[in-house]
Every structure is written in structure tokens, then in C-alpha cells.
Design a protein around this motif. Structure first.
Motif, mmCIF file in Angstrom:
data_model
loop_
_atom_site.group_PDB
_atom_site.id
_atom_site.type_symbol
_atom_site.label_atom_id
_atom_site.label_comp_id
_atom_site.label_asym_id
_atom_site.label_seq_id
_atom_site.Cartn_x
_atom_site.Cartn_y
_atom_site.Cartn_z
ATOM 1 N N MET A 103 0.653 -1.089 -0.065
ATOM 2 C CA MET A 103 -0.113 0.005 -0.087
ATOM 3 C C MET A 103 0.697 1.420 0.042
ATOM 4 N N PHE A 104 0.632 2.260 -0.655
ATOM 5 C CA PHE A 104 1.007 3.381 -0.670
ATOM 6 C C PHE A 104 0.310 4.640 -1.033
ATOM 7 N N TYR A 138 -9.004 2.415 -0.720
ATOM 8 C CA TYR A 138 -7.883 2.021 -1.415
ATOM 9 C C TYR A 138 -8.409 1.378 -3.012
ATOM 10 N N PHE A 139 -7.381 1.943 -3.907
ATOM 11 C CA PHE A 139 -7.721 1.884 -5.207
ATOM 12 C C PHE A 139 -6.801 1.313 -6.191
ATOM 13 N N HIS A 140 -6.911 0.849 -7.476
ATOM 14 C CA HIS A 140 -5.878 0.688 -8.334
ATOM 15 C C HIS A 140 -5.077 1.728 -8.775
ATOM 16 N N PRO A 141 -3.831 1.674 -8.607
ATOM 17 C CA PRO A 141 -2.774 2.531 -8.895
ATOM 18 C C PRO A 141 -2.723 2.717 -10.525
ATOM 19 N N THR A 142 -3.719 3.055 -11.276
ATOM 20 C CA THR A 142 -3.774 3.153 -12.550
ATOM 21 C C THR A 142 -2.650 3.890 -13.205
ATOM 22 N N SER A 171 -3.062 12.496 -6.415
ATOM 23 C CA SER A 171 -4.131 11.408 -6.031
ATOM 24 C C SER A 171 -5.294 11.650 -7.001
ATOM 25 N N GLU A 172 -5.038 11.383 -8.477
ATOM 26 C CA GLU A 172 -6.029 11.349 -9.440
ATOM 27 C C GLU A 172 -5.623 10.337 -10.528
ATOM 28 N N ALA A 173 -6.527 10.082 -11.534
ATOM 29 C CA ALA A 173 -6.503 9.246 -12.473
ATOM 30 C C ALA A 173 -6.188 7.676 -11.809
ATOM 31 N N PHE A 174 -6.944 7.508 -10.674
ATOM 32 C CA PHE A 174 -6.830 6.224 -10.041
ATOM 33 C C PHE A 174 -7.773 5.183 -10.751
ATOM 34 N N GLY A 175 -7.860 3.991 -10.135
ATOM 35 C CA GLY A 175 -8.998 2.995 -10.691
ATOM 36 C C GLY A 175 -10.024 2.821 -9.752
ATOM 37 N N THR A 176 -10.612 1.613 -9.950
ATOM 38 C CA THR A 176 -11.647 1.092 -9.029
ATOM 39 C C THR A 176 -11.004 0.641 -7.871
ATOM 40 N N PRO A 177 -11.889 0.366 -6.516
ATOM 41 C CA PRO A 177 -11.541 -0.010 -5.526
ATOM 42 C C PRO A 177 -10.661 -1.521 -5.415
ATOM 43 N N LEU A 212 -3.365 1.685 -3.665
ATOM 44 C CA LEU A 212 -3.385 3.160 -3.415
ATOM 45 C C LEU A 212 -4.153 3.991 -2.615
ATOM 46 N N PHE A 213 -3.801 4.715 -1.761
ATOM 47 C CA PHE A 213 -4.900 5.280 -0.655
ATOM 48 C C PHE A 213 -5.144 6.537 -1.320
#
Length: 261
Positions: free
Chosen positions: A1-2, A172-176, A143-149, A156-157
Motif C-alpha cells: 500500500m502507498f 484503496y484503489f487501483h494505482p492506474t 491523487s488522481e487518475a486512479f482506478g476502481t477499489p 493506492l490510498f
């Protein structure tokens, strides 16, 4: 996690300097000089100097194109907040806008500087893959352009203020941004190999970039949650990527056919 430590790197006399801007500047600098070294190595060491001359204009045009495209895709927000169009310090640049406007600008500059358009396209799009790989880390700090939980180990927090309403209860989300950064780096390595082996096939590297980047973007887009504009149920980024894949395939076939004569 980061998670992102902050979107602000430091302040100068109370004026915030954002990580996004710093990373964009670094990625652009590296992209320009990568283009220069590739052209110098594979094409013409004398004409390579012209790349440095035209780059400031290309950077300005590319950033404007990337911002304009982003605002058009998110038109509902920017119609309501027109002054935000000028605020790019906190993000909001589209790779597709950069590609479209950048290719058009390269064609014009190839005429002005009397250089091969296809050769310029090869080195600039090859370098763009590296530039994009670095630039995606600006999304991390914002903290943008991230994915689904997700609960994967590399999750990614995302702070509450950045979460979509429908995912407000998820942390927490996919770090796209990371997925695309890794894929872009791999694409750059492939393109350097292609350019080294097939540099006499001017335009081939550019076409392969359009195909590979678009495939990567279609994959990443399946995870992302921030697509506002959809066409026939598909995010506009995927639709544009399909169009670029077709353009790359037709271009590649044309190059191979002409070289075969």
C-alpha cells in the motif's frame, strides 16, 4: 500500500509549487533531449540541433493542445468554471490532445526546418513514451487518475476529498497511473529497439507507438473511474485509442508496402 505524501512540493513566498508541475517539467526536458539524441544517432547529427531549436514552440503547442482536449472532454465542468481552464498546476492534461496537436505541429515544423516529417515523428513519439512514463507520477502526487477499489498489495490510498461519490466509503484503489507508467516504459524500450533495427523505414516507429500506447491505454482505462464523456457506452479515451490503433495499422501497412516496391 502507498499514498501520495502531498500535492505541494514546497512554497516560495507563500506561492505553492506543485509536484505535478515539477514532474511535467522533468519529463518534458527528458523527452526533448531523448528526441535529440535519437535523431542524432539514427538520422542526422547536424539536423539534430534543429530539434532543440523547435522544441520550445512544440512544448507550448503540445501543452496547449493537451489542455484544450482535456477541457473539451470535461466540457460540462469547464463551462461552469471557465477560469479553471487556465489552472494547469494541479493537473488536467490529456495525452491524446498532445498526440493529435503534436503531430500536426511536427508536420508544420518539418516544413519550416526542412526536415523529414516521418523521421521527426519517429523520434518524438518514441521519446513521448518515456516522457509519459515519467509524467504519470504527477497523477500520483495529485491523487488522481486512479482506478476502481481494490485490496491488492500495491493498492493506492486516496483521501476522502479525491474520491468519487460512489466510492466514498472505499479507501484503496487501483494505482492506474503506475500501470500506465510501467507500460509506457516497456513501450519506450520496444520502440528504441524498433528504431535501432528499422530506422530506414521512416514512420514505422511512430506507427508502432500509436498501436502499442493505444492498446495500453485501453487496458488501463478499464480500471479508471474518472471518465466523464462516453461515446456509445465507451470512455472517450478508449474510442480515441481505437482510432489511433487503426491509424497506426494503416500507416504501418503503407510504409511496408512502399518499402517493398
Amino acid at each position: 500500500m502507498f499514498q501520495s505524501p502531498s500535492d505541494i512540493a514546497f512554497n516560495i513566498f507563500g506561492f505553492p509549487v506543485y509536484f505535478y508541475g515539477i514532474i511535467m517539467a522533468i519529463s518534458i526536458f527528458i523527452g526533448v533531449y531523448t528526441s535529440y539524441f535519437l535523431y542524432k544517432k539514427f538520422y542526422d547529427s547536424v539536423d539534430a540541433e534543429k530539434i532543440i531549436d523547435m522544441s520550445p514552440f512544440l512544448i507550448i503547442i503540445g501543452v496547449l493542445g493537451a489542455r484544450l482536449y482535456y477541457c473539451l472532454v470535461n466540457y460540462s465542468y469547464y463551462i461552469a468554471h471557465p477560469f479553471e481552464i487556465l489552472n494547469i498546476r494541479q493537473g488536467g492534461l490529456s495525452v491524446h490532445g498532445m498526440i493529435i496537436i503534436g503531430i500536426a505541429a511536427l508536420y508544420v515544423f518539418s516544413k519550416v526546418y526542412k526536415m523529414s516529417f516521418l523521421k521527426l515523428l519517429d523520434v518524438f513519439l518514441c521519446a513521448s513514451a518515456l516522457c509519459q512514463s515519467i509524467g504519470r507520477w504527477g497523477n500520483f502526487f495529485n491523487s488522481e487518475a486512479f482506478g476502481t477499489p481494490t485490496n491488492l498489495p500495491w493498492k493506492l490510498f486516496i483521501p476522502v476529498s479525491q474520491r468519487p461519490l460512489e466510492y466514498m466509503n472505499f479507501e484503496y484503489f487501483h494505482p492506474t497511473f503506475l500501470y500506465e507508467s510501467i507500460l509506457d516504459l516497456l513501450i519506450f524500450i520496444i520502440l528504441v529497439f524498433v528504431l535501432r533495427k528499422y530506422y530506414k523505414y521512416s514512420g514505422m516507429t511512430a506507427c508502432i507507438y500509436l498501436i502499442l500506447y493505444s492498446i495500453a491505454r485501453i487496458f488501463v482505462e478499464y480500471f479508471r473511474t474518472d471518465s466523464i464523456l462516453n461515446i456509445a457506452g465507451f470512455p472517450v479515451a478508449q474510442v480515441m485509442s481505437f482510432a489511433l490503433i487503426l491509424a497506426g495499422i494503416f500507416g504501418l501497412l503503407a510504409i511496408l508496402r512502399n518499402k517493398g516496391k
